[in-house]
Design a protein around this motif. Structure first.
Motif, PDB file in Angstrom:
ATOM      1  N   ILE A  92      -6.040 -29.207 -51.114  1.00 13.60           N
ATOM      2  CA  ILE A  92      -6.845 -27.992 -51.282  1.00 13.60           C
ATOM      3  C   ILE A  92      -6.266 -27.163 -52.423  1.00 13.60           C
ATOM      4  O   ILE A  92      -5.071 -26.859 -52.439  1.00 13.60           O
ATOM      5  N   LYS A  93      -7.131 -26.814 -53.364  1.00 16.03           N
ATOM      6  CA  LYS A  93      -6.670 -26.068 -54.540  1.00 16.03           C
ATOM      7  C   LYS A  93      -7.538 -24.836 -54.744  1.00 16.03           C
ATOM      8  O   LYS A  93      -8.772 -24.907 -54.699  1.00 16.03           O
ATOM      9  N   MET A  94      -6.901 -23.709 -54.962  1.00 20.84           N
ATOM     10  CA  MET A  94      -7.647 -22.476 -55.233  1.00 20.84           C
ATOM     11  C   MET A  94      -8.090 -22.439 -56.685  1.00 20.84           C
ATOM     12  O   MET A  94      -7.521 -23.123 -57.550  1.00 20.84           O
ATOM     13  N   THR A  95      -9.105 -21.658 -56.971  1.00 24.71           N
ATOM     14  CA  THR A  95      -9.613 -21.556 -58.333  1.00 24.71           C
ATOM     15  C   THR A  95      -8.652 -20.732 -59.190  1.00 24.71           C
ATOM     16  O   THR A  95      -7.905 -19.890 -58.684  1.00 24.71           O
ATOM     17  N   PRO A  96      -8.660 -20.959 -60.517  1.00 18.31           N
ATOM     18  CA  PRO A  96      -7.835 -20.142 -61.405  1.00 18.31           C
ATOM     19  C   PRO A  96      -8.122 -18.647 -61.290  1.00 18.31           C
ATOM     20  O   PRO A  96      -7.212 -17.824 -61.396  1.00 18.31           O
ATOM     21  N   VAL A  97      -9.383 -18.289 -61.058  1.00 16.31           N
ATOM     22  CA  VAL A  97      -9.727 -16.867 -60.902  1.00 16.31           C
ATOM     23  C   VAL A  97      -9.085 -16.295 -59.640  1.00 16.31           C
ATOM     24  O   VAL A  97      -8.586 -15.163 -59.634  1.00 16.31           O
ATOM     25  N   LYS A  98      -9.079 -17.066 -58.568  1.00 14.51           N
ATOM     26  CA  LYS A  98      -8.425 -16.604 -57.344  1.00 14.51           C
ATOM     27  C   LYS A  98      -6.934 -16.392 -57.572  1.00 14.51           C
ATOM     28  O   LYS A  98      -6.341 -15.428 -57.065  1.00 14.51           O
ATOM     29  N   GLU A  99      -6.303 -17.278 -58.335  1.00 14.19           N
ATOM     30  CA  GLU A  99      -4.874 -17.134 -58.627  1.00 14.19           C
ATOM     31  C   GLU A  99      -4.600 -15.816 -59.354  1.00 14.19           C
ATOM     32  O   GLU A  99      -3.636 -15.112 -59.038  1.00 14.19           O
ATOM     33  N   VAL A 100      -5.447 -15.481 -60.316  1.00 13.76           N
ATOM     34  CA  VAL A 100      -5.284 -14.214 -61.037  1.00 13.76           C
ATOM     35  C   VAL A 100      -5.496 -13.034 -60.098  1.00 13.76           C
ATOM     36  O   VAL A 100      -4.741 -12.064 -60.116  1.00 13.76           O
TER      37      VAL A 100
END
Length: 311
Positions: free
Chosen positions: A45-53
């Motif tokens: 499961i990987k979060m989106t780059p926008v979620k990371e920001v």
């Protein structure tokens, strides 16, 4: 301070969001992004780059599978945003939401009205365009059909692929948005309608489009390969198994399409419908991505001139 909802998903969007946050003139109330997905062979499961920001900056995060009709939509509308900024969000926005804010802008990675849709950079490269760009436009119910606020462009170099162009256009889009947003919000910058009769479309790449057509010219194959790199990745067949191709070069040579016409310890040349290509970076079935030299020293060592790809 203008209150904004930001909606986006991939790294392209994250670059734009980081720019808005760093600029400091806008209050980002919340971020809306696609749900976390399972990726790769291990289905991690990987979060989106926008979620990371968003997590890094402590922003509220919403991840509805489908925004329209969701409980998240009501919560988002209750935040009281002045406007919405989207960049490669990946979902249509409900009219109910668009009508609830003073403005809604999209950072779209094409020179509209060309390449409306979800894969504009892929198609620009595949079609051999000499330049690509970003358009800041108002959002309407029809896909990417809103009035244009601003455009900027950059050349597509032979060394470019989808990955490098995404990086370049993300920065161009970020800087263009921040440059024109104050004048747009003040009413000093007036949007311009698109020439709808000139519109072309770039729907998401299908699995059929990922297959290399070696009967095309070497230049067309070259553009198809880099227009799929690093995702979704072009492929052909070798011994009946999928063979991914990340990088090729156009070279002189002729033969039957798909036929190996030259093999050395460090090169493998395949004929196309017109001209030939030299494989550079590949991934055989069940193996990692590798240079053509590593391939020829390993699983490809038994290949011979006269053998065929694509059959």
């Amino acid at each position: 301070m203008t209150k904004i909802l930001f909606m986006g998903t991939p790294q392209f969007s994250a670059t734009v969001l980081e720019g808005i946050l760093a600029e400091g003139s806008y209050d980002v109330l919340a971020v809306v992004t696609q749900p976390d997905r399972a990726v790769g062979r291990k289905k991690e499961i990987k979060m989106t780059p926008v979620k990371e920001v968003a997590l890094k900056h402590g922003l509220a995060i919403y991840q509805p599978e489908k925004l329209s009709g969701s409980k998240e939509l009501e919560e988002i509308m209750a935040l009281g945003a002045d406007g919405i900024i989207t960049a490669a969000f990946g979902q249509f926005l409900p009219s109910k939401l668009l009508n609830a804010v003073d403005f809604s802008l999209n950072v779209h990675a094409s020179l509209l009205p060309k390449y409306r849709g979800g894969a504009p950079i892929h198609y620009a490269i595949i079609n051999g365009e000499k330049e690509a760009g970003v358009t800041i436009m108002e959002m309407v119910k029809e896909m990417d059909a809103g009035d244009m606020v601003a455009k900027d462009s950059t050349p597509i170099l032979e060394s470019d692929n989808v990955g490098t162009m995404f990086e370049k256009l993300a920065v161009i889009g970020r800087d263009l948005l921040l440059r024109v947003l104050p004048a747009y919000l003040s009413g000093d910058l007036k949007p311009v309608p698109q020439e709808h009769s000139q519109a072309t479309f770039s729907p998401n790449i299908s699995s059929e489009q990922e297959k290399l057509d070696l009967s095309q010219s070497a230049l067309q194959v070259f553009n198809q390969v880099r227009g799929m790199n690093p995702w979704p990745v072009a492929h052909t067949l070798l011994h009946g198994q999928r063979f991914k191709v990340y990088e090729v070069q156009v070279v002189d040579g002729q033969g039957q399409a798909g036929q190996i016409i030259e093999k050395t310890k460090k090169s493998l040349v395949i004929a196309t419908g017109q001209g030939a290509i030299s494989l550079q970076t590949v991934q055989p079935a069940g193996k990692p991505k590798m240079s053509i030299t590593d391939f020829l020293n390993g699983v490809g060592r038994d290949l011979q001139v006269g053998d065929y790809f694509g059959q």
